[in-house]
Design a protein around this motif. Sequence first.
Motif, PDB file in Angstrom:
ATOM      1  N   ASP A 165       8.204  -9.661  12.237  1.00 17.21           N
ATOM      2  CA  ASP A 165       9.661  -9.767  12.341  1.00 17.21           C
ATOM      3  C   ASP A 165      10.293  -8.397  12.579  1.00 17.21           C
ATOM      4  N   ILE A 166      11.470  -8.408  13.178  1.00 19.69           N
ATOM      5  CA  ILE A 166      12.205  -7.166  13.438  1.00 19.69           C
ATOM      6  C   ILE A 166      12.566  -6.466  12.130  1.00 19.69           C
ATOM      7  N   TYR A 167      13.049  -7.227  11.163  1.00 21.15           N
ATOM      8  CA  TYR A 167      13.424  -6.645   9.875  1.00 21.15           C
ATOM      9  C   TYR A 167      12.244  -5.937   9.231  1.00 21.15           C
ATOM     10  N   GLU A 168      11.076  -6.546   9.295  1.00 23.40           N
ATOM     11  CA  GLU A 168       9.883  -5.937   8.719  1.00 23.40           C
ATOM     12  C   GLU A 168       9.568  -4.604   9.388  1.00 23.40           C
ATOM     13  N   ALA A 169       9.701  -4.551  10.709  1.00 25.29           N
ATOM     14  CA  ALA A 169       9.414  -3.308  11.430  1.00 25.29           C
ATOM     15  C   ALA A 169      10.334  -2.191  10.965  1.00 25.29           C
ATOM     16  N   ARG A 170      11.606  -2.505  10.793  1.00 25.02           N
ATOM     17  CA  ARG A 170      12.566  -1.497  10.339  1.00 25.02           C
ATOM     18  C   ARG A 170      12.215  -1.036   8.914  1.00 25.02           C
ATOM     19  N   MET A 171      11.837  -1.982   8.060  1.00 22.12           N
ATOM     20  CA  MET A 171      11.532  -1.637   6.677  1.00 22.12           C
ATOM     21  C   MET A 171      10.272  -0.762   6.574  1.00 22.12           C
ATOM     22  N   LEU A 172       9.245  -1.055   7.367  1.00 20.75           N
ATOM     23  CA  LEU A 172       8.041  -0.233   7.326  1.00 20.75           C
ATOM     24  C   LEU A 172       8.301   1.167   7.862  1.00 20.75           C
ATOM     25  N   THR A 173       9.113   1.260   8.899  1.00 20.54           N
ATOM     26  CA  THR A 173       9.444   2.572   9.456  1.00 20.54           C
ATOM     27  C   THR A 173      10.155   3.437   8.414  1.00 20.54           C
ATOM     28  N   GLU A 174      11.098   2.836   7.718  1.00 21.77           N
ATOM     29  CA  GLU A 174      11.830   3.576   6.689  1.00 21.77           C
ATOM     30  C   GLU A 174      10.933   3.906   5.496  1.00 21.77           C
ATOM     31  N   ALA A 175      10.031   2.988   5.152  1.00 29.35           N
ATOM     32  CA  ALA A 175       9.162   3.198   3.999  1.00 29.35           C
ATOM     33  C   ALA A 175       8.170   4.332   4.233  1.00 29.35           C
ATOM     34  N   ALA A 176       7.660   4.458   5.460  1.00 32.99           N
ATOM     35  CA  ALA A 176       6.709   5.531   5.749  1.00 32.99           C
ATOM     36  C   ALA A 176       7.336   6.891   5.485  1.00 32.99           C
ATOM     37  N   LYS A 177       8.587   7.022   5.828  1.00 31.63           N
ATOM     38  CA  LYS A 177       9.310   8.273   5.583  1.00 31.63           C
ATOM     39  C   LYS A 177       9.646   8.431   4.109  1.00 31.63           C
ATOM     40  N   LYS A 178      10.089   7.357   3.493  1.00 32.10           N
ATOM     41  CA  LYS A 178      10.492   7.405   2.085  1.00 32.10           C
ATOM     42  C   LYS A 178       9.319   7.793   1.180  1.00 32.10           C
ATOM     43  N   TYR A 179       8.161   7.160   1.408  1.00 32.66           N
ATOM     44  CA  TYR A 179       7.014   7.382   0.535  1.00 32.66           C
ATOM     45  C   TYR A 179       6.116   8.525   1.027  1.00 32.66           C
TER      46      TYR A 179
ATOM     47  N   ALA B 273       0.827  -1.209   0.000  1.00 29.45           N
ATOM     48  CA  ALA B 273       0.000   0.000   0.000  1.00 29.45           C
ATOM     49  C   ALA B 273       0.861   1.258   0.000  1.00 29.45           C
ATOM     50  N   MET B 274       1.903   1.274   0.837  1.00 28.52           N
ATOM     51  CA  MET B 274       2.761   2.460   0.921  1.00 28.52           C
ATOM     52  C   MET B 274       3.490   2.723  -0.387  1.00 28.52           C
ATOM     53  N   GLN B 275       3.900   1.667  -1.062  1.00 30.49           N
ATOM     54  CA  GLN B 275       4.603   1.845  -2.335  1.00 30.49           C
ATOM     55  C   GLN B 275       3.698   2.438  -3.406  1.00 30.49           C
ATOM     56  N   LEU B 276       2.391   2.356  -3.179  1.00 31.20           N
ATOM     57  CA  LEU B 276       1.432   3.011  -4.074  1.00 31.20           C
ATOM     58  C   LEU B 276       1.055   4.405  -3.575  1.00 31.20           C
ATOM     59  N   GLY B 277       1.709   4.834  -2.500  1.00 33.25           N
ATOM     60  CA  GLY B 277       1.429   6.153  -1.948  1.00 33.25           C
ATOM     61  C   GLY B 277       0.194   6.208  -1.077  1.00 33.25           C
ATOM     62  N   LYS B 278      -0.251   5.051  -0.556  1.00 33.72           N
ATOM     63  CA  LYS B 278      -1.452   5.012   0.263  1.00 33.72           C
ATOM     64  C   LYS B 278      -1.100   5.130   1.741  1.00 33.72           C
ATOM     65  N   HIS B 279      -1.833   5.966   2.451  1.00 31.87           N
ATOM     66  CA  HIS B 279      -1.655   6.073   3.886  1.00 31.87           C
ATOM     67  C   HIS B 279      -2.097   4.759   4.534  1.00 31.87           C
TER      68      HIS B 279
END
Length: 482
Positions: A145-159, A129-135
Amino acid sequence: MDNNKSETSNSRRNFIKTTALAAAGFMIVPRHVLGGRGFLAPSDRLSVAGVGVGGKGESDLTGIFNGGKSDISFLCDVDDRRAATSVKRFPKAKYYKDYREMLDKEAKSIDAVVVSTPDHNHAMIAMAAMQLGKHVYVQKPLTHDIYEARMLTEAAKKYKIVSQMGNQGGSGEGVRKLQDWFDEGIIGKVHTVYCWTDRPVWPQGIQWPTAQGTMPKELDWDLWLGSAPYKPYVDKLVPFNWRGWWDYGTGAIGDMGCHLVEPPFRILELDTPISVECSVGSVYVDEFRRGYFPESCPPSSHVIMTFEKNKHTKGNLQMHWMDGGIKPERPEEMLPNESFGDNGTLFIGTKGKMICDTYGANPRLLPLSKNAKDHTKPKATRVPGDVEGHYSQWAEAAIAGYGKIALSSPFEMAGPLTETLLIANLAIRGTDVQRRRADGGISYPGRDIKMLWDKQNLKVTNFDEVNQFVKREYRKGWSLGV
């Protein structure tokens, strides 16, 4: 402390100081001024898609709809039985079973996505959803998973999307009052925190069922499994008991940690722990043999997380997580007839103590007689102090656009909190790994381990065998998309 950590801490502190904007409203501005994908003019309504719309997903969508300015436009669930109430409540919403099909066909019509599935599928749905620009609004815990949490945190800022995790206590009056008391200096600097729960209230510490179940015709089992390894359908896993199995859930701390750990994490401006250790309860196959069931979370655990000293703590802070009915020693300030509670959080400071229930609710100072005294007027900024407020502030922020309105639990806050809880789970799972290694597959209670955590590299530095759980391998055909 490095500059990045200091900036993050200051930013997180500002969430509390600025969230009044969510309640105060915002200026109506033209769409072209906001600009960019994922941005709506404040005069518009939010078009929301829900993924996982039964149970908690049903209440999430109802809360968002009741919060105003939101239309529930699309519904997605792998189980028609679970979706039935939401389908009836939102008859104009188009229904899908596969979120990928929904996002592919309806991307232009969706402004925001609510993810309320089991834990193991949170991350890939939210990321898509975030990669499509959706809130996005994602139920707790943010990820499996821990890795997933880090990736979502970074993605929210990136997108540049507006994000919120579903730990509604973060918007409650209780946490604000605890913040006021702490800022006033009533309990001094904190050195120890206890968080405890009566969970699990679902089966844990058991063997995976050997009998294959009868799959309901309304359920798409392959879609329900999603990122998890394929296994034949078994009875009583869906819709709730998945929480006790590592392939899908994150155990008691995954269920309740975001509600109980969030108040000290926020108020004391904690980062992820620098070390973690634990011991877990054991189960018996019979009166002579203890069982070992690595697929299932243990029936109880006591985890000790150590956090690096900061300006709010007296030395390094120790946080105790206790589940399965384990509770801390009753505070000596409490009278014999005063309730301690089955779920709660206790702050122990250099000058005093304070305690609260789940969600930061029912905050009180110890001894309880202190609560009758007058203290300074509230200082922590208030947001609507109920479940609806947690939903409405996210919807209002999504309508206003990224960076316009602060929230209680954006991924910048929710990501590190979730990482912390999942690091605790590393210790729980690591205890089982250590037992097998030491005892040839026989499980014994009380064998503690202490793991040292490297936040930058997302790894345990002194016990490599548990790093396999930091980032799991998805089933073929499923991906986080990063």
